[in-house]
Design a protein around this motif. Structure first.
Motif, mmCIF file in Angstrom:
data_model
loop_
_atom_site.group_PDB
_atom_site.id
_atom_site.type_symbol
_atom_site.label_atom_id
_atom_site.label_comp_id
_atom_site.label_asym_id
_atom_site.label_seq_id
_atom_site.Cartn_x
_atom_site.Cartn_y
_atom_site.Cartn_z
ATOM 1 N N GLY A 106 0.793 -1.229 0.000
ATOM 2 C CA GLY A 106 0.000 0.000 0.000
ATOM 3 C C GLY A 106 0.816 1.265 0.000
ATOM 4 O O GLY A 106 0.293 2.335 0.306
ATOM 5 N N SER A 107 2.087 1.186 -0.347
ATOM 6 C CA SER A 107 2.923 2.389 -0.328
ATOM 7 C C SER A 107 2.934 3.122 -1.670
ATOM 8 O O SER A 107 3.648 4.101 -1.818
ATOM 9 C CB SER A 107 4.348 2.029 0.081
ATOM 10 N N ILE A 108 2.127 2.665 -2.626
ATOM 11 C CA ILE A 108 2.066 3.313 -3.939
ATOM 12 C C ILE A 108 0.626 3.727 -4.209
ATOM 13 O O ILE A 108 -0.302 2.936 -4.041
ATOM 14 C CB ILE A 108 2.583 2.376 -5.049
ATOM 15 N N THR A 109 0.444 4.979 -4.615
ATOM 16 C CA THR A 109 -0.878 5.486 -4.963
ATOM 17 C C THR A 109 -0.834 6.061 -6.370
ATOM 18 O O THR A 109 0.190 6.590 -6.807
ATOM 19 C CB THR A 109 -1.335 6.586 -3.988
ATOM 20 N N VAL A 110 -1.953 5.944 -7.067
ATOM 21 C CA VAL A 110 -2.116 6.566 -8.381
ATOM 22 C C VAL A 110 -3.353 7.445 -8.300
ATOM 23 O O VAL A 110 -4.445 6.963 -7.973
ATOM 24 C CB VAL A 110 -2.261 5.515 -9.498
ATOM 25 N N ASN A 111 -3.177 8.718 -8.576
ATOM 26 C CA ASN A 111 -4.242 9.712 -8.497
ATOM 27 C C ASN A 111 -4.937 9.696 -7.134
ATOM 28 O O ASN A 111 -6.147 9.820 -7.024
ATOM 29 C CB ASN A 111 -5.262 9.500 -9.628
ATOM 30 N N GLY A 112 -4.169 9.479 -6.088
ATOM 31 C CA GLY A 112 -4.683 9.560 -4.732
ATOM 32 C C GLY A 112 -5.268 8.290 -4.156
ATOM 33 O O GLY A 112 -5.654 8.264 -3.000
ATOM 34 N N SER A 113 -5.337 7.200 -4.911
ATOM 35 C CA SER A 113 -5.896 5.962 -4.377
ATOM 36 C C SER A 113 -4.842 4.859 -4.413
ATOM 37 O O SER A 113 -4.051 4.768 -5.342
ATOM 38 C CB SER A 113 -7.130 5.535 -5.166
ATOM 39 N N THR A 114 -4.857 4.018 -3.369
ATOM 40 C CA THR A 114 -3.931 2.893 -3.288
ATOM 41 C C THR A 114 -4.262 1.905 -4.400
ATOM 42 O O THR A 114 -5.429 1.655 -4.684
ATOM 43 C CB THR A 114 -4.054 2.204 -1.918
ATOM 44 N N VAL A 115 -3.219 1.342 -5.009
ATOM 45 C CA VAL A 115 -3.438 0.506 -6.189
ATOM 46 C C VAL A 115 -2.811 -0.870 -6.036
ATOM 47 O O VAL A 115 -1.924 -1.074 -5.219
ATOM 48 C CB VAL A 115 -2.866 1.180 -7.459
ATOM 49 N N LYS A 116 -3.300 -1.780 -6.853
ATOM 50 C CA LYS A 116 -2.699 -3.104 -6.974
ATOM 51 C C LYS A 116 -1.569 -3.019 -7.995
ATOM 52 O O LYS A 116 -1.511 -2.084 -8.792
ATOM 53 C CB LYS A 116 -3.744 -4.108 -7.455
ATOM 54 N N PRO A 117 -0.666 -4.004 -8.019
ATOM 55 C CA PRO A 117 0.450 -3.951 -8.966
ATOM 56 C C PRO A 117 0.010 -3.991 -10.433
ATOM 57 O O PRO A 117 0.706 -3.484 -11.303
ATOM 58 C CB PRO A 117 1.270 -5.194 -8.642
ATOM 59 N N SER A 118 -1.159 -4.534 -10.705
ATOM 60 C CA SER A 118 -1.602 -4.676 -12.095
ATOM 61 C C SER A 118 -2.306 -3.432 -12.626
ATOM 62 O O SER A 118 -2.718 -3.409 -13.786
ATOM 63 C CB SER A 118 -2.544 -5.874 -12.220
ATOM 64 N N ARG A 119 -2.419 -2.394 -11.823
ATOM 65 C CA ARG A 119 -3.096 -1.169 -12.258
ATOM 66 C C ARG A 119 -2.340 -0.537 -13.408
ATOM 67 O O ARG A 119 -1.130 -0.354 -13.358
ATOM 68 C CB ARG A 119 -3.189 -0.214 -11.065
ATOM 69 N N GLU A 120 -3.068 -0.197 -14.464
ATOM 70 C CA GLU A 120 -2.470 0.441 -15.632
ATOM 71 C C GLU A 120 -2.248 1.927 -15.354
ATOM 72 O O GLU A 120 -3.078 2.581 -14.717
ATOM 73 C CB GLU A 120 -3.372 0.281 -16.852
ATOM 74 N N VAL A 121 -1.117 2.452 -15.811
ATOM 75 C CA VAL A 121 -0.851 3.888 -15.703
ATOM 76 C C VAL A 121 -0.833 4.471 -17.107
ATOM 77 O O VAL A 121 -0.465 3.803 -18.080
ATOM 78 C CB VAL A 121 0.477 4.196 -14.976
ATOM 79 N N TYR A 122 -1.236 5.727 -17.188
ATOM 80 C CA TYR A 122 -1.313 6.426 -18.464
ATOM 81 C C TYR A 122 -0.651 7.787 -18.321
ATOM 82 O O TYR A 122 -0.517 8.299 -17.204
ATOM 83 C CB TYR A 122 -2.781 6.603 -18.878
ATOM 84 N N ASP A 146 -1.129 10.679 -15.323
ATOM 85 C CA ASP A 146 -1.418 10.167 -13.985
ATOM 86 C C ASP A 146 -0.407 10.709 -12.980
ATOM 87 O O ASP A 146 0.754 10.939 -13.308
ATOM 88 C CB ASP A 146 -1.358 8.635 -13.957
ATOM 89 N N ALA A 147 -0.862 10.876 -11.748
ATOM 90 C CA ALA A 147 0.009 11.305 -10.646
ATOM 91 C C ALA A 147 0.266 10.102 -9.757
ATOM 92 O O ALA A 147 -0.672 9.482 -9.261
ATOM 93 C CB ALA A 147 -0.644 12.420 -9.854
ATOM 94 N N ILE A 148 1.537 9.752 -9.581
ATOM 95 C CA ILE A 148 1.920 8.596 -8.771
ATOM 96 C C ILE A 148 2.598 9.099 -7.502
ATOM 97 O O ILE A 148 3.465 9.977 -7.559
ATOM 98 C CB ILE A 148 2.875 7.664 -9.547
ATOM 99 N N GLY A 149 2.205 8.526 -6.385
ATOM 100 C CA GLY A 149 2.853 8.811 -5.113
ATOM 101 C C GLY A 149 3.408 7.520 -4.553
ATOM 102 O O GLY A 149 2.747 6.494 -4.601
ATOM 103 N N LEU A 150 4.631 7.555 -4.060
ATOM 104 C CA LEU A 150 5.212 6.362 -3.469
ATOM 105 C C LEU A 150 6.074 6.743 -2.286
ATOM 106 O O LEU A 150 6.656 7.820 -2.244
ATOM 107 C CB LEU A 150 6.020 5.546 -4.486
ATOM 108 N N ARG A 151 6.091 5.849 -1.304
ATOM 109 C CA ARG A 151 6.905 6.058 -0.104
ATOM 110 C C ARG A 151 8.038 5.063 -0.129
ATOM 111 O O ARG A 151 7.834 3.860 -0.162
ATOM 112 C CB ARG A 151 6.068 5.864 1.146
ATOM 113 N N LYS A 152 9.248 5.596 -0.142
ATOM 114 C CA LYS A 152 10.439 4.756 -0.206
ATOM 115 C C LYS A 152 11.516 5.402 0.642
ATOM 116 O O LYS A 152 11.787 6.597 0.488
ATOM 117 C CB LYS A 152 10.900 4.629 -1.656
ATOM 118 N N GLU A 153 12.094 4.628 1.560
ATOM 119 C CA GLU A 153 13.162 5.108 2.439
ATOM 120 C C GLU A 153 12.739 6.364 3.195
ATOM 121 O O GLU A 153 13.484 7.331 3.299
ATOM 122 C CB GLU A 153 14.439 5.363 1.646
#
Length: 124
Positions: free
Chosen positions: A26-42, A45-52
């Motif tokens: 759940g550390s990756i969001t696309v357009n503000g919603s948490t996504v599954k790994p199979s979610r398509e990006v175009y 799109d705005a991607i948010g991710l938490r890393k380190e």
């Protein structure tokens, strides 16, 4: 393109399985919603991710065909991460420096006694 593959292509994660695991956590969001790994990006799109302990925000500009060299990454994304996020990471690094060096081991009996003397002297 799948979001896990996109982040792997842009070198945010070393392997696709690590990117997939991050999506499932759940550390990756696309357009503000948490996504599954199979979610398509175009594009757009705005991607948010938490890393380190940094919250990265990026905008998809284009979709790459395969994994890219580090110099070509900026052609496919626009990084909108605020500079304060990186400054907070530096402060966190300094706050973790204890008086004991990393790898020295457990506190000794002398360290424990010194700590007890210190805490007892404050409350007396």
């Amino acid at each position: 393109m799948r979001v896990d593959k996109y982040l792997w292509c842009l070198r945010y994660y070393k392997t696709r399985s690590i990117a997939t695991r991050a999506c499932k956590k759940g550390s990756i969001t696309v357009n503000g919603s948490t996504v599954k790994p199979s979610r398509e990006v175009y594009p757009g799109d705005a991607i948010g991710l938490r890393k380190e302990q940094i919250n990265f925000t990026l905008e998809v500009l284009d979709l790459p065909d395969s994994r890219l060299g580090a110099k070509l990454v900026d052609m496919y994304r626009k990084d909108t991460t605020p500079k304060e996020a990186f400054a907070n990471k530096e402060l966190l690094k300094y706050s973790k420096e204890y008086y004991r060096k990393k790898g020295v081991g457990r506190p000794t009996k002398k360290d424990r006694r010194d700590l007890e003397d210190f805490t007892e002297s404050e409350f007396d």
